[in-house]
Scaffold this motif. Sequence first.
Motif, PDB file in Angstrom:
ATOM      1  N   PRO A   1       0.811  -1.222   0.000  1.00  8.28           N
ATOM      2  CA  PRO A   1       0.000   0.000   0.000  1.00  8.28           C
ATOM      3  C   PRO A   1       0.844   1.271   0.000  1.00  8.28           C
ATOM      4  CG  PRO A   1      -0.855  -1.584   1.582  1.00  8.28           C
ATOM      5  CD  PRO A   1       0.464  -2.115   1.121  1.00  8.28           C
ATOM      6  N   LEU A   2       1.941   1.266   0.745  1.00  6.73           N
ATOM      7  CA  LEU A   2       2.802   2.445   0.799  1.00  6.73           C
ATOM      8  C   LEU A   2       3.498   2.676  -0.535  1.00  6.73           C
ATOM      9  CD1 LEU A   2       3.938   4.736   2.469  1.00  6.73           C
ATOM     10  CD2 LEU A   2       5.722   3.189   3.311  1.00  6.73           C
TER      11      LEU A   2
ATOM     12  N   LEU B   1      -8.139   5.614  -0.171  1.00  5.37           N
ATOM     13  CA  LEU B   1      -7.900   6.642   0.838  1.00  5.37           C
ATOM     14  C   LEU B   1      -8.675   6.360   2.120  1.00  5.37           C
ATOM     15  CD1 LEU B   1      -8.058   9.772  -1.487  1.00  5.37           C
ATOM     16  CD2 LEU B   1      -6.014   8.645  -0.595  1.00  5.37           C
ATOM     17  N   ARG B   2      -9.887   5.840   1.974  1.00  8.92           N
ATOM     18  CA  ARG B   2     -10.698   5.542   3.153  1.00  8.92           C
ATOM     19  C   ARG B   2     -10.175   4.335   3.928  1.00  8.92           C
ATOM     20  NH1 ARG B   2     -16.429   6.542   0.010  1.00  8.92           N
ATOM     21  NH2 ARG B   2     -16.659   8.752   0.533  1.00  8.92           N
ATOM     22  N   LEU B   3      -9.356   3.511   3.256  1.00  5.46           N
ATOM     23  CA  LEU B   3      -8.777   2.365   3.945  1.00  5.46           C
ATOM     24  C   LEU B   3      -7.753   2.770   4.995  1.00  5.46           C
ATOM     25  CD1 LEU B   3      -8.081  -0.227   1.080  1.00  5.46           C
ATOM     26  CD2 LEU B   3      -9.774  -0.429   2.903  1.00  5.46           C
ATOM     27  N   PHE B   4      -7.125   3.935   4.811  1.00  2.19           N
ATOM     28  CA  PHE B   4      -5.978   4.302   5.636  1.00  2.19           C
ATOM     29  C   PHE B   4      -6.161   5.670   6.300  1.00  2.19           C
ATOM     30  CE2 PHE B   4      -4.516   1.780   1.955  1.00  2.19           C
ATOM     31  CZ  PHE B   4      -4.171   0.621   2.637  1.00  2.19           C
ATOM     32  N   PRO B   5      -7.131   5.789   7.209  1.00  8.98           N
ATOM     33  CA  PRO B   5      -7.408   7.086   7.839  1.00  8.98           C
ATOM     34  C   PRO B   5      -6.302   7.549   8.777  1.00  8.98           C
ATOM     35  CG  PRO B   5      -8.679   5.359   8.897  1.00  8.98           C
ATOM     36  CD  PRO B   5      -8.042   4.731   7.695  1.00  8.98           C
TER      37      PRO B   5
ATOM     38  N   GLU C   1       3.066   0.186   9.766  1.00 11.47           N
ATOM     39  CA  GLU C   1       2.155  -0.270  10.814  1.00 11.47           C
ATOM     40  C   GLU C   1       0.865   0.543  10.821  1.00 11.47           C
ATOM     41  OE1 GLU C   1       4.261  -0.097  14.468  1.00 11.47           O
ATOM     42  OE2 GLU C   1       5.606  -1.764  13.978  1.00 11.47           O
ATOM     43  N   LEU C   2       0.969   1.852  10.594  1.00  9.65           N
ATOM     44  CA  LEU C   2      -0.233   2.693  10.520  1.00  9.65           C
ATOM     45  C   LEU C   2      -1.141   2.248   9.379  1.00  9.65           C
ATOM     46  CD1 LEU C   2       1.036   6.358  11.155  1.00  9.65           C
ATOM     47  CD2 LEU C   2      -0.071   4.803  12.764  1.00  9.65           C
ATOM     48  N   MET C   3      -0.530   1.867   8.260  1.00  9.08           N
ATOM     49  CA  MET C   3      -1.330   1.443   7.123  1.00  9.08           C
ATOM     50  C   MET C   3      -1.930   0.061   7.373  1.00  9.08           C
ATOM     51  SD  MET C   3       0.621   2.982   3.785  1.00  9.08           S
ATOM     52  CE  MET C   3      -0.920   3.368   2.948  1.00  9.08           C
ATOM     53  N   LEU C   4      -1.200  -0.805   8.046  1.00 15.84           N
ATOM     54  CA  LEU C   4      -1.721  -2.135   8.340  1.00 15.84           C
ATOM     55  C   LEU C   4      -2.917  -2.090   9.286  1.00 15.84           C
ATOM     56  CD1 LEU C   4       1.584  -4.200   8.759  1.00 15.84           C
ATOM     57  CD2 LEU C   4      -0.050  -4.324   6.869  1.00 15.84           C
ATOM     58  N   LEU C   5      -2.949  -1.072  10.149  1.00 19.20           N
ATOM     59  CA  LEU C   5      -4.076  -0.942  11.076  1.00 19.20           C
ATOM     60  C   LEU C   5      -5.370  -0.594  10.358  1.00 19.20           C
ATOM     61  CD1 LEU C   5      -2.402   0.966  14.045  1.00 19.20           C
ATOM     62  CD2 LEU C   5      -3.328  -1.348  14.093  1.00 19.20           C
TER      63      LEU C   5
ATOM     64  N   GLY D   1     -16.512   0.182   5.126  1.00 16.94           N
ATOM     65  CA  GLY D   1     -16.478  -1.282   5.047  1.00 16.94           C
ATOM     66  C   GLY D   1     -15.254  -1.846   5.710  1.00 16.94           C
ATOM     67  N   ALA D   2     -15.006  -1.453   6.960  1.00 15.32           N
ATOM     68  CA  ALA D   2     -13.754  -1.795   7.632  1.00 15.32           C
ATOM     69  C   ALA D   2     -13.542  -3.293   7.750  1.00 15.32           C
ATOM     70  CB  ALA D   2     -13.727  -1.152   9.022  1.00 15.32           C
ATOM     71  N   ALA D   3     -14.608  -4.055   8.020  1.00 18.72           N
ATOM     72  CA  ALA D   3     -14.435  -5.492   8.238  1.00 18.72           C
ATOM     73  C   ALA D   3     -13.901  -6.183   6.994  1.00 18.72           C
ATOM     74  CB  ALA D   3     -15.757  -6.110   8.659  1.00 18.72           C
ATOM     75  N   SER D   4     -14.481  -5.883   5.844  1.00 18.73           N
ATOM     76  CA  SER D   4     -14.013  -6.534   4.620  1.00 18.73           C
ATOM     77  C   SER D   4     -12.676  -5.977   4.171  1.00 18.73           C
ATOM     78  CB  SER D   4     -15.044  -6.353   3.497  1.00 18.73           C
ATOM     79  OG  SER D   4     -15.236  -4.981   3.228  1.00 18.73           O
ATOM     80  N   ASP D   5     -12.428  -4.684   4.424  1.00 22.44           N
ATOM     81  CA  ASP D   5     -11.175  -4.076   4.007  1.00 22.44           C
ATOM     82  C   ASP D   5      -9.987  -4.748   4.661  1.00 22.44           C
ATOM     83  OD1 ASP D   5     -12.581  -2.325   2.503  1.00 22.44           O
ATOM     84  OD2 ASP D   5     -12.547  -0.701   3.980  1.00 22.44           O
ATOM     85  N   ALA D   6     -10.141  -5.145   5.905  1.00 20.84           N
ATOM     86  CA  ALA D   6      -9.019  -5.717   6.650  1.00 20.84           C
ATOM     87  C   ALA D   6      -8.567  -7.041   6.071  1.00 20.84           C
ATOM     88  CB  ALA D   6      -9.399  -5.900   8.116  1.00 20.84           C
TER      89      ALA D   6
END
Length: 386
Positions: free
Chosen positions: A42-43, A82-86, A340-344, A361-366
């Motif tokens: 992602p980074l 963008l919404r995946l990594f607040p 680590e911030l992005m993995l969270l 959609g945090a549950a599916s995004d993870a």
Amino acid sequence: MPSPLRVPARLLHARCKTTAAQHVAARHLDHTFERLAAAHLPLVAASPLVDALRASPEPLALPDLARRLPLRLHRRGPLHFLRLFPRVFHLRAPLPLSLSLTPAAADLLAVASSPADAARTLHRLLAMSGSRALPLRAVFRVWRELSLPDDFEESVIAGHPHLFRLAPNPAEPNTHILHLVADSAAEDFTPVVDKTRSDRYAFKLQFPPGFRLTKEYRKKVKEWQQLPYAGPYEAVSPRAGGSKRVSKLARRKMEKRAVGIAHEFLSLTVEKMVEVEKFSQFRKWFGIEVNVRDVFLDHPGIFYLSAKGKRHTVFLREAYDRGKLVEPNEVSEARAKLVELMLLRRRGLGNANSSANMASGAASDAKESGDDFVEHEDCLLDVPET
């Protein structure tokens, strides 16, 4: 030095017709490095966007960013990415949405080597070139990996005129070649590999778990370890006429020298890893006369080549222990925290970030795979002209 792994006969008889990705897929996987490569995807995908945000003192409107950058960050669209990594990207309402880095991400991204340390790294890089020169645009491709400051052209190159000088590239208009000043090129650098090896020409070997070391393969490894070669800072005369006909022994020495150069290059990087395509930009300038991807694949005790995310990334094995750098530094630790911030992702935040981040959609995004992230083309970045 061929791998002891069994490769299908159809690949052995048609090596020239198969893709590099097929060769990578045929070798032994090391899941520790695969997870490390996946965590960085992602980074890596967001790097053009991150650079644009860092260069702007104010939040940038998404429509403006879309016009300036190839925002193909995710198969489900850039806004989803963008919404995946607040914890890294802050979306601001009202419409049109604007974007900035979070304070935590901005602080971590600001960590870089000092101009003095960066100058020494650049000095060593140039010293590996037979001509003591490199195209500036190739250096721009790896400035993050080498932890050069954002303004390294001014703070490092122009700031050290006794070491570096820029000259127009006569072979290509509007580009520049970075040269070492004649007096500075005489410094005698010791390769990093010399700090760890017990024998004169040997490399430290760390084979992946489950790697089958046959008696025949051990013999070939021992012979290769004893083979003399020219180090990364030693001058090597080009072959007369550029002939491709060389003896088997000469080709093995060329291959070992390529291993030495790649080992030193990776040792200069902050995280001891680099995309193969970026390293290949230096192949001609370093005098490497063998296929670099084959070098990485054929020496699994020294390197690990990952094809995660449809990109080839090579790691220096000895620099890692259980997925962590053996000798971390301030810059590598900052980047690890950013990863680590992005993995969270959105875990633990709920809807606290902003109204612009709703319906994430945090549950599916993870659970999404790193392969969902789209490759970026560095040639599309808005970088200083080289």
